[in-house]
Motif scaffolding. Structure first.
Motif, PDB file in Angstrom:
ATOM      1  N   ALA A   1       0.681  -1.253  -0.102  1.00 35.09           N
ATOM      2  CA  ALA A   1      -0.039  -0.036   0.061  1.00 35.09           C
ATOM      3  C   ALA A   1       0.773   1.220   0.176  1.00 35.09           C
ATOM      4  O   ALA A   1       0.394   2.402  -0.441  1.00 35.09           O
ATOM      5  N   ASP A   2       2.125   1.143   0.573  1.00 34.55           N
ATOM      6  CA  ASP A   2       3.012   2.483   0.490  1.00 34.55           C
ATOM      7  C   ASP A   2       3.929   2.324  -0.523  1.00 34.55           C
ATOM      8  O   ASP A   2       4.658   3.379  -0.704  1.00 34.55           O
ATOM      9  N   CYS A   3       3.820   1.543  -1.703  1.00 34.55           N
ATOM     10  CA  CYS A   3       4.647   1.867  -2.832  1.00 34.55           C
ATOM     11  C   CYS A   3       4.200   2.849  -3.770  1.00 34.55           C
ATOM     12  O   CYS A   3       3.336   3.218  -3.480  1.00 34.55           O
TER      13      CYS A   3
ATOM     14  N   GLY B   1       1.649   3.239 -19.371  1.00 33.41           N
ATOM     15  CA  GLY B   1       1.393   2.256 -18.268  1.00 33.41           C
ATOM     16  C   GLY B   1       1.839   2.779 -16.981  1.00 33.41           C
ATOM     17  O   GLY B   1       1.936   4.138 -16.653  1.00 33.41           O
ATOM     18  N   VAL B   2       2.227   1.927 -15.727  1.00 32.44           N
ATOM     19  CA  VAL B   2       2.336   2.419 -14.477  1.00 32.44           C
ATOM     20  C   VAL B   2       3.647   1.737 -14.129  1.00 32.44           C
ATOM     21  O   VAL B   2       3.739   0.510 -14.267  1.00 32.44           O
ATOM     22  N   MET B   3       4.360   2.544 -13.455  1.00 30.81           N
ATOM     23  CA  MET B   3       5.432   1.884 -12.909  1.00 30.81           C
ATOM     24  C   MET B   3       5.452   1.959 -11.178  1.00 30.81           C
ATOM     25  O   MET B   3       5.107   3.096 -10.560  1.00 30.81           O
ATOM     26  N   THR B   4       5.718   0.973 -10.538  1.00 30.82           N
ATOM     27  CA  THR B   4       5.326   0.971  -9.198  1.00 30.82           C
ATOM     28  C   THR B   4       6.879   0.863  -8.644  1.00 30.82           C
ATOM     29  O   THR B   4       7.321  -0.576  -8.642  1.00 30.82           O
ATOM     30  N   THR B   5       7.152   1.565  -7.768  1.00 29.22           N
ATOM     31  CA  THR B   5       8.500   1.533  -6.993  1.00 29.22           C
ATOM     32  C   THR B   5       8.245   0.533  -5.861  1.00 29.22           C
ATOM     33  O   THR B   5       7.600   0.902  -4.847  1.00 29.22           O
ATOM     34  N   LEU B   6       9.296  -0.593  -6.040  1.00 28.97           N
ATOM     35  CA  LEU B   6       8.963  -1.493  -4.819  1.00 28.97           C
ATOM     36  C   LEU B   6      10.058  -1.322  -3.667  1.00 28.97           C
ATOM     37  O   LEU B   6       9.967  -1.417  -2.492  1.00 28.97           O
TER      38      LEU B   6
END
Length: 137
Positions: A7-9, A17-22
């Motif tokens: 939830a905090d990424c 598109g979407v880049m989700t920082t892990l």
């Protein structure tokens, strides 16, 4: 040790598109950036270059990656090592998208290769300028 909850990424949306920082230097104080790419069907990302190596592992869907003029077709389970300084462009098929997990050193900078058109996503700066994309910061 740092725990980063899903939830905090950090999520960065572009027209493709979407880049989700892990994990990254500003998210978990990591020296290596790790992010997920969810690219929409029938899209072509901008032609761009990074100053560091990146490793892309395809989780789902597929894409054609132009890596320095060489076309690579990737699907689930495939991994592509993209060397520093080599222009790249990712294109997904019209029927399906592309999902990958990517790693690169924190602080990796993107730039336009010589002769590239302006980037409509504004991730690759104009001219000789180099910048760290939000998902790598």
């Amino acid at each position: 040790m740092t725990l980063i909850r899903h939830a905090d990424c950090r999520r960065t949306e572009t027209p493709n598109g979407v880049m989700t920082t892990l994990a990254s230097p500003t998210q978990g104080d990591a020296g290596t950036a790790v992010w997920r790419v969810d690219m929409l069907p029938g899209r072509t990302g901008p032609l761009h270059t990074f100053d560091t190596e990146q490793v892309w592992s395809c989780l789902d869907g597929g894409a054609t990656i132009d890596l320095g003029g060489r076309g690579l077709t990737v699907g689930p389970g495939d991994t592509v090592v993209m060397p520093a300084g080599v222009p790249r462009q990712v294109t997904t098929g019209a029927e399906g998208g592309f999902v990958a997990v990517v790693t690169a050193p924190g602080g990796s900078r993107v730039y336009n290769p010589e002769g590239a058109a302006d980037d409509p996503c504004d991730i690759a700066p104009k001219g000789d300028e180099r910048l760290v994309p939000p998902w790598i910061r």
